[in-house]
Design a protein around this motif. Structure first.
Motif, PDB file in Angstrom:
ATOM      1  N   ASN A  75    -102.957  21.240 -12.701  1.00 44.41           N
ATOM      2  CA  ASN A  75    -103.678  22.110 -13.615  1.00 44.41           C
ATOM      3  C   ASN A  75    -104.222  23.299 -12.831  1.00 44.41           C
ATOM      4  O   ASN A  75    -104.938  23.129 -11.856  1.00 44.41           O
ATOM      5  N   VAL A  76    -103.873  24.474 -13.264  1.00 47.22           N
ATOM      6  CA  VAL A  76    -104.245  25.700 -12.558  1.00 47.22           C
ATOM      7  C   VAL A  76    -105.348  26.416 -13.326  1.00 47.22           C
ATOM      8  O   VAL A  76    -105.262  26.599 -14.537  1.00 47.22           O
ATOM      9  N   TYR A  77    -106.388  26.803 -12.602  1.00 43.94           N
ATOM     10  CA  TYR A  77    -107.505  27.540 -13.185  1.00 43.94           C
ATOM     11  C   TYR A  77    -107.623  28.883 -12.486  1.00 43.94           C
ATOM     12  O   TYR A  77    -107.603  28.955 -11.256  1.00 43.94           O
ATOM     13  N   LYS A  78    -107.742  29.936 -13.290  1.00 42.86           N
ATOM     14  CA  LYS A  78    -107.843  31.281 -12.731  1.00 42.86           C
ATOM     15  C   LYS A  78    -109.207  31.886 -13.047  1.00 42.86           C
ATOM     16  O   LYS A  78    -109.817  31.597 -14.066  1.00 42.86           O
ATOM     17  N   LEU A  79    -109.636  32.745 -12.144  1.00 40.83           N
ATOM     18  CA  LEU A  79    -110.945  33.365 -12.263  1.00 40.83           C
ATOM     19  C   LEU A  79    -111.006  34.324 -13.444  1.00 40.83           C
ATOM     20  O   LEU A  79    -110.093  35.116 -13.664  1.00 40.83           O
ATOM     21  N   ASN A  80    -112.092  34.222 -14.202  1.00 39.68           N
ATOM     22  CA  ASN A  80    -112.371  35.197 -15.244  1.00 39.68           C
ATOM     23  C   ASN A  80    -113.204  36.304 -14.599  1.00 39.68           C
ATOM     24  O   ASN A  80    -114.408  36.155 -14.380  1.00 39.68           O
ATOM     25  N   GLU A  81    -112.565  37.417 -14.263  1.00 37.22           N
ATOM     26  CA  GLU A  81    -113.234  38.492 -13.526  1.00 37.22           C
ATOM     27  C   GLU A  81    -114.348  39.141 -14.335  1.00 37.22           C
ATOM     28  O   GLU A  81    -115.328  39.646 -13.774  1.00 37.22           O
ATOM     29  N   LYS A  82    -114.211  39.141 -15.662  1.00 36.28           N
ATOM     30  CA  LYS A  82    -115.204  39.809 -16.503  1.00 36.28           C
ATOM     31  C   LYS A  82    -116.552  39.086 -16.499  1.00 36.28           C
ATOM     32  O   LYS A  82    -117.599  39.714 -16.639  1.00 36.28           O
ATOM     33  N   THR A  83    -116.512  37.767 -16.368  1.00 35.14           N
ATOM     34  CA  THR A  83    -117.757  36.994 -16.423  1.00 35.14           C
ATOM     35  C   THR A  83    -118.190  36.485 -15.050  1.00 35.14           C
ATOM     36  O   THR A  83    -119.201  35.773 -14.950  1.00 35.14           O
ATOM     37  N   SER A  84    -117.468  36.829 -13.996  1.00 36.65           N
ATOM     38  CA  SER A  84    -117.769  36.348 -12.644  1.00 36.65           C
ATOM     39  C   SER A  84    -118.439  37.445 -11.814  1.00 36.65           C
ATOM     40  O   SER A  84    -118.243  38.634 -12.061  1.00 36.65           O
ATOM     41  N   LYS A  85    -119.220  37.002 -10.829  1.00 38.82           N
ATOM     42  CA  LYS A  85    -119.951  37.951  -9.987  1.00 38.82           C
ATOM     43  C   LYS A  85    -119.803  37.579  -8.517  1.00 38.82           C
ATOM     44  O   LYS A  85    -119.736  36.403  -8.160  1.00 38.82           O
TER      45      LYS A  85
END
Length: 202
Positions: free
Chosen positions: A33-43
């Motif tokens: 299972n691959v999870y990718k970063l949500n750039e809009k909600t990440s800091k």
């Protein structure tokens, strides 16, 4: 041996092979299972101190991906983590400081800051708070670091990871930047803070 028995054995072998392949596929699918970063909600930010005042730089562009097992409200296993941010994406809102920092990080020669989980095998987790060991590359220097992480599980398709890593610039061959004819001197130690949200992509 008659043809009927031979055909039966072929059929049984075929079914056995299909069963094994199906089981392997199921295990692989669960493990990948691959999870990718949500750039809009990440800091992502880097903070430090100097002889005059504290400072902060925020990354305006970064990416991350991880392969892991997430079920029943917890992460049980991590296969890999890949993270990168361009040096040029680190911004303080002050051009002089940005230029000094980018030059100190040797941005033209080494444009990316990269982190990867150490080792080829899967990391087994028992708690939602843990310390991950990985290899961090800054200014062309690679150093093993430990990253304290707190996981917050939202659903089987989404989770958050937060933490703070303390680093010394000198460990990566970086000379702390100075400005205003040496009257402003940046301290060697900095903190890299992250607040990431990951979403499942498969």
């Amino acid at each position: 041996m008659d043809k009927k028995n031979i055909n039966m054995k072929k059929i049984n072998f075929k079914h056995l092979t299909i069963g094994i392949l199906a089981s392997l596929f199921a295990i692989t699918a669960t493990a990948q299972n691959v999870y990718k970063l949500n750039e809009k909600t990440s800091k992502l930010s880097v903070t430090g101190t100097s002889s005059l005042h504290d400072w902060e730089m925020k990354s305006t562009g970064f990416s991350a991906e991880t392969g892991l097992k997430l079920a029943d409200g917890s992460i049980s296993e991590i296969q890999y983590i890949k993270f990168s941010t361009p040096v040029s994406a680190l911004e303080s809102g002050k051009n002089i400081m940005d230029n000094k920092a980018h030059n100190a990080l040797k941005e033209k020669k080494f444009p990316q800051i990269i982190f990867a989980l150490k080792g080829d095998g899967a990391l087994i987790l028992a708690e939602k708070s843990t310390s991950l060991t990985g290899m961090l590359t800054i200014a062309g220097k690679i150093k093993e670091i430990k990253v304290p992480v707190d996981f917050s599980i939202i659903s089987e398709r989404q989770f958050k990871a937060r933490g703070t890593v303390r680093l010394k610039m000198s460990d990566f061959g970086i000379e702390p930047p100075t400005a205003f004819f040496g009257t402003l001197k940046t301290d060697d130690e900095v903190e890299m803070k992250f607040d990431f949200e990951f979403n499942r992509s498969n």
